[in-house]
Design an enzyme around this catalytic site. Structure first.
Site, short mmCIF file in Angstrom:
data_model
loop_
_atom_site.label_atom_id
_atom_site.label_comp_id
_atom_site.label_asym_id
_atom_site.label_seq_id
_atom_site.Cartn_x
_atom_site.Cartn_y
_atom_site.Cartn_z
N PHE A 1 0.96 -1.27 -0.02
CA PHE A 1 -0.01 -0.10 0.03
C PHE A 1 0.84 1.29 -0.06
CE2 PHE A 1 -2.23 -3.31 2.22
CZ PHE A 1 -3.57 -3.22 1.61
N ASP A 2 0.39 2.36 -0.72
CA ASP A 2 0.84 3.64 -0.61
C ASP A 2 0.21 4.00 0.67
OD1 ASP A 2 2.08 6.14 -1.09
OD2 ASP A 2 -0.01 6.74 -1.78
N LYS A 3 0.72 5.12 1.21
CA LYS A 3 0.09 5.55 2.63
C LYS A 3 -0.89 6.42 2.24
CE LYS A 3 2.15 8.42 5.71
NZ LYS A 3 1.19 9.33 5.53
#
Length: 640
Positions: free
Chosen positions: A310-312
């Site tokens: 995941f990107d944050k």
């Protein structure tokens, strides 16, 4: 002519469908055999034309594709005057191919959009010391460039003079601008939101971070272009086998009708329609539930994913900084006045943190602000109703010699540990308000991540351009497997390659331009619907409306689709084997019985595929969840 016919496949499909309906109407409603046979013969001829062309093109490159078998089977059906089979098979084949191709034909315009937003012009220092506008390709390493407020940084470089807030969302994905001053690095494609700076060009053109993003997307997309559809791989063995069986039957029996019957019985009607109907039903279910799946290759890969990265910002978090914590050090009676002064000063700033503060305070009485002084990188100092009000970070408080109580110092430490950006407000040299601002975790994300684990996602990883401390806090709150901060797009791509080389099947979830290389490189790229068009075009799956709860549904759905496809293949091949066995080893098998069973198999795979339209992700009961957790806990204890 071949190109023209193939270009009209969709029109041919529609006409064939209409002729089939017309033929059966003539048969059942009008009892007109001529209309029935004529319509189906025309439908067969029209339908077989593009299929035969594709078969011919496949044979030219020495590939016995499924088009070859369909062509021979349809011709065989016509020769034995089974016009219903020939017409229906061609229609099902063309219609199934159309439905699948429609989902696969999502144009990938990511490269075009990336190049459109790349800087094209720069202010370059000439020999006389003046700055003149030049084409970006005329900038060389070592040149000195001027960047003004609102302009895009044209190259990767180092700040020589000046200071300002730079929005690096296109590179790091982080929404909060960062302060850049003398000696700090800046990246091409980022935006100078406030201030004026001079930079020295260190990397230009394709060597910049932004240029490498474009290159990574191109390379990753090219690496995926070789994928073959599953049905074609299967037909590599199925198609020649049916042809050989038909030839063997003819050689041993010298019965041409029996050989043609074998071809008709082996006609892959159920096989041809089985996979597309599963795909189309699953894709339709996804669309109704906020998930866009871009084709059968996506479904097959997504169903086997064991690692989700995941990107944050904008993915696990909302993407907009919000006030998360507050502390007041004045009396309750002066609270409204303090907030009024704070809001009045913050209205003088366009910084995202100021916007977050104003959104949290809401409507309040405005006071006249005079003598505003912007202290770059620290905050704002102004006079409000005769009081000196300083709003900014800890460095500004130190500059103002603001008095911080022991409790305030403890709160500052606690707020920072919680991953907040701090906004402190001092009035006449005394700290009155401490505000912590951070990006908020999306509601319900933790529960959705648990669903992904139950679906087989063994590793849940966050990669972010944010600082490691903030990333660790988010990962700890959500129970992620790994957390890595301070990562540029190329670092994320390198990490994904490492996991893939280790044998993991990786899905990446992101929403920004900076995520495009990772989205394209991962086995499955998943974009949030509110993300950039680049991310959406580069991805394989889009979560429409950016509802994170759709991710678990998407993963469970693809697993069900993959299972459904296998079931349909087993049904289709199993029926064909039974029909051949009946033809070769019994006296009861006839053309009419074979056709009936064959059509029933087509009907069976369609019904099986249509079941996916009503798919819903099963939510385990609290008791089963507790049992699973206890089981995992006991397994961990045993390992220890």
């Amino acid at each position: 002519m071949q190109r023209y016919i193939l270009g009209k496949k969709n029109m041919i499909t529609v006409i064939s469908g209409f002729l089939i309906i017309l033929g059966f109407f003539g048969h059942f409603a009008l009892d007109n055999a001529t209309l029935f046979n004529g319509a189906l013969i025309i439908a067969s001829i029209l339908g077989i034309a593009p299929i035969a062309i594709q078969a011919y093109q496949a044979l030219k490159v020495k590939v016995v594709s499924i088009d070859v078998l369909v062509t021979i089977a349809v011709v065989g059906a016509v020769l034995i005057q089974n016009y219903e089979e020939s017409a229906i098979v061609t229609f099902l084949f063309l219609f199934g191919a159309y439905l699948e191709q429609r989902s696969l034909n999502k144009t990938r315009s990511a490269i075009k959009e990336l190049t459109e937003i790349a800087p094209e012009r720069a202010l370059k220092q000439a020999a006389d010391g003046e700055f003149e506008e030049v084409d970006i390709f005329d900038v060389d390493e070592g040149d000195i460039l001027l960047v003004r407020t609102g302009s895009s940084i044209p190259v990767d470089g180092t700040v020589l003079t000046g200071e300002g807030y730079i929005n690096e969302a296109s590179i790091t994905g982080e929404s909060v601008p960062v302060t850049k001053g003398e000696g700090l690095d800046v990246f091409a494609g980022t935006i100078l939101e406030n201030g004026t700076i001079q930079i020295q060009a260190d990397r230009v053109g394709e060597d910049t971070t932004f240029g490498r993003i474009i290159e990574l997307v191109e390379d990753a997309q090219d690496s995926k272009s070789e994928a073959e559809r599953f049905i074609d791989r299967f037909s590599k063995y199925y198609t020649p086998a049916v042809l050989i069986i038909a030839v063997v039957i003819w050689l041993f029996t010298q019965n041409i009708e029996m050989a043609i019957t074998a071809l008709v019985l082996g006609c892959p009607g159920a096989l041809v329609i089985g996979v597309p109907v599963s795909n189309v039903s699953g894709i339709g279910n996804g669309a109704r539930n906020g998930v866009l799946l871009k084709g059968s290759e996506v479904i097959n890969d997504f169903s086997r994913v064991d690692t989700i990265v995941f990107d944050k910002t904008g993915t696990l978090t909302v993407g907009n900084p919000e006030v998360s914590e507050k502390a007041f050090y004045g009396t309750e009676a002066e609270k409204d006045t303090i907030l009024s002064y704070l809001a009045s000063v913050e209205r003088e700033s366009d910084h995202p943190l100021a916007k977050a503060v104003l959104a949290d305070i809401g409507k309040t009485e405005a006071s006249p602000v005079t003598g505003t002084e912007v202290v770059k990188g620290e905050g704002i100092v102004a006079m409000v109703n005769g009081h000196r009000v300083a709003v900014g970070n800890a460095a500004l408080m130190e500059r103002e010699d603001a008095i911080l109580s022991p409790q305030a110092k403890k709160d500052i430490t606690r707020f920072e540990k919680n991953g907040n950006s701090l906004v402190l407000t001092a009035i006449d040299g005394e700290l009155k308000v401490l505000i912590g601002i951070r990006d908020q975790v999306r509601p319900g994300v933790k529960q959705e991540l648990q669903k992904l684990k139950r679906l087989g996602a063994k590793n849940l990883v966050v990669l972010s351009g944010d600082n490691q401390g903030t990333v660790d806090l988010v990962a700890g709150e959500l129970g992620l497997t790994e957390a890595h901060g301070n990562m540029l797009p190329e670092d994320k791509s390198a990490y994904i390659k490492e996991m893939q080389n280790a044998g993991q099947i990786v899905a990446f979830v992101g929403d920004g331009i900076n995520d495009s290389p990772s989205l394209a490189l991962a086995d499955i790229g998943i974009a949030m619907g509110s993300g950039t068009d680049v991310a959406i075009e580069t991805s394989d799956v889009v979560l429409m409306k950016s509802d994170f709860s759709h991710l678990a549904h998407a993963m469970g759905l693809t697993q069900s689709i993959a299972s459904n496809m296998k079931q349909n293949i087993v049904i289709a091949v199993g029926v064909v084997l039974v029909l051949f066995a009946g033809l070769l080893f019994s006296d009861w098998m006839s053309m009419s019985i074979g056709m009936l069973v064959h059509e029933l198999s087509v009907f069976a795979v369609i019904l099986n595929g249509v079941r996916l339209l009503s798919y819903r992700l099963k939510t385990p009961s609290p008791q089963s969840t507790r049992n699973a957790e206890e089981k995992r806990s006991s397994q961990l204890d045993a390992q220890q």
